[in-house]
Design a protein around this motif. Sequence first.
Motif, PDB file in Angstrom:
ATOM      1  N   THR A  40       0.869  -1.171   0.000  1.00  0.00           N
ATOM      2  CA  THR A  40       0.000   0.000   0.000  1.00  0.00           C
ATOM      3  C   THR A  40       0.909   1.224   0.000  1.00  0.00           C
ATOM      4  O   THR A  40       2.131   1.092   0.072  1.00  0.00           O
ATOM      5  CB  THR A  40      -0.919  -0.017   1.231  1.00  0.00           C
ATOM      6  N   ASP A  41       0.335   2.410  -0.053  1.00  0.00           N
ATOM      7  CA  ASP A  41       1.129   3.623  -0.276  1.00  0.00           C
ATOM      8  C   ASP A  41       2.350   3.770   0.628  1.00  0.00           C
ATOM      9  O   ASP A  41       3.463   3.934   0.140  1.00  0.00           O
ATOM     10  CB  ASP A  41       0.246   4.874  -0.128  1.00  0.00           C
ATOM     11  N   ALA A  42       2.165   3.684   1.940  1.00  0.00           N
ATOM     12  CA  ALA A  42       3.276   3.944   2.858  1.00  0.00           C
ATOM     13  C   ALA A  42       4.371   2.885   2.724  1.00  0.00           C
ATOM     14  O   ALA A  42       5.561   3.205   2.648  1.00  0.00           O
ATOM     15  CB  ALA A  42       2.776   4.008   4.302  1.00  0.00           C
ATOM     16  N   VAL A  43       3.979   1.621   2.670  1.00  0.00           N
ATOM     17  CA  VAL A  43       4.951   0.534   2.538  1.00  0.00           C
ATOM     18  C   VAL A  43       5.662   0.641   1.194  1.00  0.00           C
ATOM     19  O   VAL A  43       6.885   0.509   1.098  1.00  0.00           O
ATOM     20  CB  VAL A  43       4.250  -0.836   2.690  1.00  0.00           C
ATOM     21  N   ARG A  44       4.892   0.892   0.141  1.00  0.00           N
ATOM     22  CA  ARG A  44       5.464   1.028  -1.198  1.00  0.00           C
ATOM     23  C   ARG A  44       6.478   2.166  -1.235  1.00  0.00           C
ATOM     24  O   ARG A  44       7.587   2.009  -1.742  1.00  0.00           O
ATOM     25  CB  ARG A  44       4.343   1.282  -2.210  1.00  0.00           C
ATOM     26  N   ASP A  45       6.116   3.302  -0.666  1.00  0.00           N
ATOM     27  CA  ASP A  45       7.017   4.466  -0.706  1.00  0.00           C
ATOM     28  C   ASP A  45       8.306   4.202   0.065  1.00  0.00           C
ATOM     29  O   ASP A  45       9.387   4.590  -0.381  1.00  0.00           O
ATOM     30  CB  ASP A  45       6.306   5.712  -0.172  1.00  0.00           C
ATOM     31  N   ARG A  46       8.210   3.518   1.209  1.00  0.00           N
ATOM     32  CA  ARG A  46       9.430   3.158   1.956  1.00  0.00           C
ATOM     33  C   ARG A  46      10.303   2.211   1.146  1.00  0.00           C
ATOM     34  O   ARG A  46      11.521   2.359   1.098  1.00  0.00           O
ATOM     35  CB  ARG A  46       9.081   2.524   3.311  1.00  0.00           C
ATOM     36  N   ALA A  47       9.681   1.224   0.510  1.00  0.00           N
ATOM     37  CA  ALA A  47      10.433   0.250  -0.293  1.00  0.00           C
ATOM     38  C   ALA A  47      11.129   0.952  -1.464  1.00  0.00           C
ATOM     39  O   ALA A  47      12.292   0.663  -1.765  1.00  0.00           O
ATOM     40  CB  ALA A  47       9.505  -0.841  -0.805  1.00  0.00           C
TER      41      ALA A  47
END
Length: 184
Positions: A40-47
């Motif tokens: 999802t957005d937050a996990v994707r952006d961190r990755a």
Amino acid sequence: MDSHGQAERQVVWTVVGTDVGPLLLAATPDGLVNVVFHATDAVRDRALGRLASRLGGDPVEAPRSPLLAEPIRQVEAYFAGVRRDFDLPLDWSLISGFNRQVLRELASGVPYGAVVGYGDLAARVGRPGAAQAVGLAMGANPLPVVVPCHRVVESDGGIGGFGGGLEAKRRLLALEGVLPQPLF
């Protein structure tokens, strides 16, 4: 070249919906480099931030990239139950040393529908007694599902840990016929 003298590597990515939630798939010209659960957005952006810092450059969203076409097709076929093995070029640049050795053995030596204990996998790479280190290698796996860390379990029959969460591990093992399908 960046300021550290390393060439920036093109990284393309997309998110694919699966039975275990959205998976981020990222690839370089050398192959699939990263699979991330719960994208999802937050996990994707961190990755994506981690990929940028490790490989240089900004990863580019490119769901139609030729670098991602085959990984997308094979992941979708796997979750549809029509593919048992992944036949993809893999970019191992996010992992090295013992962890890479263990993950390569896992990828080549533990087939669909089978499981292996942490200690057994340690023995296979010549490090009997390194079960905890194998557990750490599984947690560091940059290519879960494709490099099947969900197939590594505790020797006493326990399911063990899983970076994607135990529910995802149960679903993957059920898909492969190792566990009964979840009731709900």
